[in-house]
Write an enzyme that holds these catalytic residues in place. Structure first.
Site, PDB file in Angstrom:
ATOM      1  N   GLU A 278       0.185   0.239 -16.886  1.00  0.00           N
ATOM      2  CA  GLU A 278       1.513   0.012 -16.304  1.00  0.00           C
ATOM      3  C   GLU A 278       2.419   1.233 -16.513  1.00  0.00           C
ATOM      4  O   GLU A 278       3.331   1.476 -15.730  1.00  0.00           O
ATOM      5  CB  GLU A 278       2.138  -1.227 -16.955  1.00  0.00           C
ATOM      6  CG  GLU A 278       2.994  -2.041 -16.014  1.00  0.00           C
ATOM      7  CD  GLU A 278       3.360  -3.397 -16.607  1.00  0.00           C
ATOM      8  OE1 GLU A 278       3.983  -3.439 -17.677  1.00  0.00           O
ATOM      9  OE2 GLU A 278       3.041  -4.424 -15.969  1.00  0.00           O
ATOM     10  N   HIS A 299     -25.562  -4.507 -23.368  1.00  0.00           N
ATOM     11  CA  HIS A 299     -26.479  -5.290 -22.538  1.00  0.00           C
ATOM     12  C   HIS A 299     -25.786  -5.740 -21.257  1.00  0.00           C
ATOM     13  O   HIS A 299     -26.117  -6.769 -20.695  1.00  0.00           O
ATOM     14  CB  HIS A 299     -27.021  -6.471 -23.330  1.00  0.00           C
ATOM     15  CG  HIS A 299     -27.803  -6.041 -24.530  1.00  0.00           C
ATOM     16  ND1 HIS A 299     -29.164  -6.199 -24.631  1.00  0.00           N
ATOM     17  CD2 HIS A 299     -27.430  -5.404 -25.664  1.00  0.00           C
ATOM     18  CE1 HIS A 299     -29.588  -5.695 -25.782  1.00  0.00           C
ATOM     19  NE2 HIS A 299     -28.558  -5.218 -26.434  1.00  0.00           N
ATOM     20  N   LYS A 414       5.877  -9.916  -6.017  1.00  0.00           N
ATOM     21  CA  LYS A 414       6.858 -10.976  -6.277  1.00  0.00           C
ATOM     22  C   LYS A 414       7.728 -11.213  -5.043  1.00  0.00           C
ATOM     23  O   LYS A 414       7.960 -12.354  -4.658  1.00  0.00           O
ATOM     24  CB  LYS A 414       7.760 -10.582  -7.449  1.00  0.00           C
ATOM     25  CG  LYS A 414       7.087 -10.608  -8.804  1.00  0.00           C
ATOM     26  CD  LYS A 414       8.155 -10.454  -9.886  1.00  0.00           C
ATOM     27  CE  LYS A 414       7.593  -9.833 -11.139  1.00  0.00           C
ATOM     28  NZ  LYS A 414       8.640  -9.407 -12.074  1.00  0.00           N
TER      29      LYS A 414
END
Lengths: 426, 426
Positions: A278, A299, A414
């Site tokens: 960010e 793995h 938003k």
């Protein structure tokens, strides 16, 4: 205390090329003369925080530990990642501590929220709601639901004693509600952004509720604050890490892979991802932060790191002494062939896995490795580590010529969402 | 059933360029004429699995559910990621199911292992140990410790009825031990590699123990098997996904970011990461698989995806109808300002977050999005989805000209580690 070991870099950074830039940026941070200067409250926080509030945090944390089975932390982004990282790292994943801690307010998932609410029906729970404004959508929806459940269970008066709000000092919807209902409130300082807030009440209250020593954590951060208040790249390990990241970015690496060797550190990586992603991911720039837990993920993504596209470097946090240890027992029949390491501890084996992997990735895989070495990870050292990363992030973002403290890209989804939801003004 | 929606790609793939290549590879897969052809057992598995063994799996799963509080699944990599993904996705993260499932054998962490062993001391637990050879170091250390604890608690005879081994049909240390002690054994087919094994006993036994319908899961996989047995790129959605990945890789994207909107799907992404990362990350090639959970991580890596380096594309799994839902209640005072969405469900809000984010990333961020749309995620659809990804991965790896079924890079750290541990022959 933390050793930044750069011996496992294949592409060597010449600190000379960075000396002047680092001094300039260090001065800009200290003088508050660079973009984002309104958000430098974290810089001296470890020795100028509000002592009275810290006492209140500790006192209320004891109250929560004595009176409840569960604490629900209700926040998103910087308002939960630091606490989650610290609590998992310092208590482990199957703790025998009596207070359970559940995170909510970080999702719109009906499945998750419904399950948590069902689970809480038969528990004595307290709530720590964390939001600067009180209108963060994910958090306020969950808080509305939690509050209703709690008030139904124990009544409005008792509920108000079980709700703790971490929010703006003076203004905003949550502060207004807290004043009205008489919730205990803690302050989210106005000059500290979410991803830099783990050492404020945002992180410290849930961390203290988990039974962790927050004084020690702040002392660790203060140690880091003093150690890294140093403009010299040749001796400042924090800036060495920042400069190495910058060098990798400018030399065709596009991903930084954060590696730990303990499952309980997985969420430190998540906190770190928000911090760097960010802070730096703007203007079309930045290293993508990614993470793995070894040897588990050897793995899984191990093959890619060893032998896939050469796009990443590793930043490896290795803690020499784990919280707990186990010894491998003898087995008479030895069908599994493990008797050659009988009576050895798991920490011994884990260290050999770390050394063997480091060599495999560096020598065979030609992968650059930055190794961060710590003797142990207690609350002191974790406070130190949090501060180390925050200061390194500020330096790193300024080297990249972006503002470390804004997040303009977070607003766009938003706006679109509010429009689709029919919110007024969108 | 699954819709692969390519409308949100900015860089459009021309399927014509891939038509011949896809036909050729499809033929190579069916004829078993390509590298790795010994490991194609998963291809027709959904309709040629051992029906008798499936009945035994279901019968023993009922036995575990009726007689134990906890099942400990002891495996690493492909021997735990599929089961973990399925169990979390289909039961959720705060389940009220009576059987708890704990994963061990995937780490050398003394802290984690000690905590789990402490926790198990007062529980009635069964063990499912999963290892082809029985000498996988992480798994065999944990199994040795678990077995000792169980034998101490309930005695050797009773312990042998509480241990279930998934291993090679005939040979290896674990098979030998199982025969000797009388453990129930399930087969890990020799022509199916770890990351392709979720629909075999490896995944199905723990999944069945979790109370999930494994018949439905296999039926879903069979549906996918039939649907994607089709050489035509213009109609085969599975190959369309593979081709799109290849196109992105060849057009300067180096990371595929897997996105879901439900916390309980986080481990589907981990399973997917192993599948693609281990299949493709070789010879200096491959997309790095990474993942986020939205809207949670819109407050973390969201900024980077929106506005950072243009190195990634998103593959978005959106499930329209969640497992559970919650309605946002009315609040008289409305200090949080949420009454404009009162009486709306969380699934409604989550869908708007998804649509708003998709638009933000595509239109403003110029990020390519592949959208995988499913109406719901039940066991049928998850079986379908597993198969979809496995077949897409085979096609994708062959398009990249690597063997999808080997993992040579995983051996190097092991060799170094064995040397450091003083194992004979290293």
């Amino acid at each position: 205390m933390l050793k930044v070991n750069l011996e496992h870099l294949i592409d060597k950074v010449d600190f000379k090329d960075y000396e002047d830039k680092v001094k300039l940026i260090n001065e800009g941070i200290n003088n508050k003369s660079f973009p984002g200067n309104d958000y430098l409250g974290w810089l001296n926080y470890p020795n100028n925080y509000d002592k009275k509030e810290l006492n209140l945090i500790k006192q209320k944390a004891r109250y929560v530990r004595e009176n409840f089975e569960v604490l629900v932390v209700c926040g998103i982004g910087g308002s939960y990642l630091g606490a989650l990282a610290a609590i998992n790292a310092l208590r482990g994943l199957y703790t025998d501590d009596k207070l359970e801690i559940i995170f909510l307010g970080q999702t719109f998932s009906g499945s998750y929220i419904a399950q948590v609410l069902d689970y809480l029906k038969h528990k004595r729970f307290a709530i720590n709601v964390i939001s600067k404004s009180g209108t963060t959508t994910e958090t306020s929806i969950s808080f509305r639901l939690l509050k209703k459940l709690l008030e139904t269970k124990i009544g409005k008066t008792n509920a108000s004693k079980a709700i703790f709000a971490t929010t703006d000092k003076e203004k905003g919807a949550l502060k207004q509600e807290a004043n009205k209902q008489g919730y205990t409130t803690f302050t989210l300082p106005s000059d500290i952004g979410g991803r830099y807030s783990v050492l404020t009440a945002v992180g410290l209250f849930p961390i203290a509720c988990a039974g962790i020593d927050v004084d020690e954590m702040l002392e660790g951060a203060e140690e880091a604050m003093k150690e890294f208040d140093n403009e010299d790249i040749n001796t400042n390990a924090c800036y060495q890490y920042a400069v190495t990241r910058d060098y990798m970015y400018r030399h065709k690496k596009c991903v930084e892979m954060f590696v730990t060797y303990e499952p309980q550190y997985r969420e430190i990586a998540e906190w770190w991802k928000q911090l760097f992603g960010e802070s730096e991911g703007k203007d079309g720039k930045g290293l993508l932060p990614a993470s793995v837990t070894f040897s588990t993920d050897l793995h899984s993504l191990g093959q890619f790191i060893q032998d896939g596209s050469k796009i990443l470097f590793e930043t490896l946090l290795f803690i020499k002494n784990p919280m707990k240890d186990v010894t491998i027992p003898h087995d008479e029949e030895n069908l599994d062939g493990l008797n050659y390491i009988e009576n050895k501890s798991l920490s011994y084996v884990n260290e050999k896995a770390y050394l063997g992997t480091l060599e495999a990735h560096e020598k065979d895989g030609k992968v650059n490795n930055v190794v961060l070495e710590l003797d142990k990870l207690d609350s002191h050292n974790l406070g130190y580590l949090f501060y180390f990363f925050m200061k390194a992030c500020a330096m790193s973002a300024y080297l990249l010529e972006v503002n470390p403290f804004n997040q303009p890209g977070v607003e766009i989804y938003k706006k679109n969402m509010f429009h689709l939801l029919g919110k007024k003004g969108y």
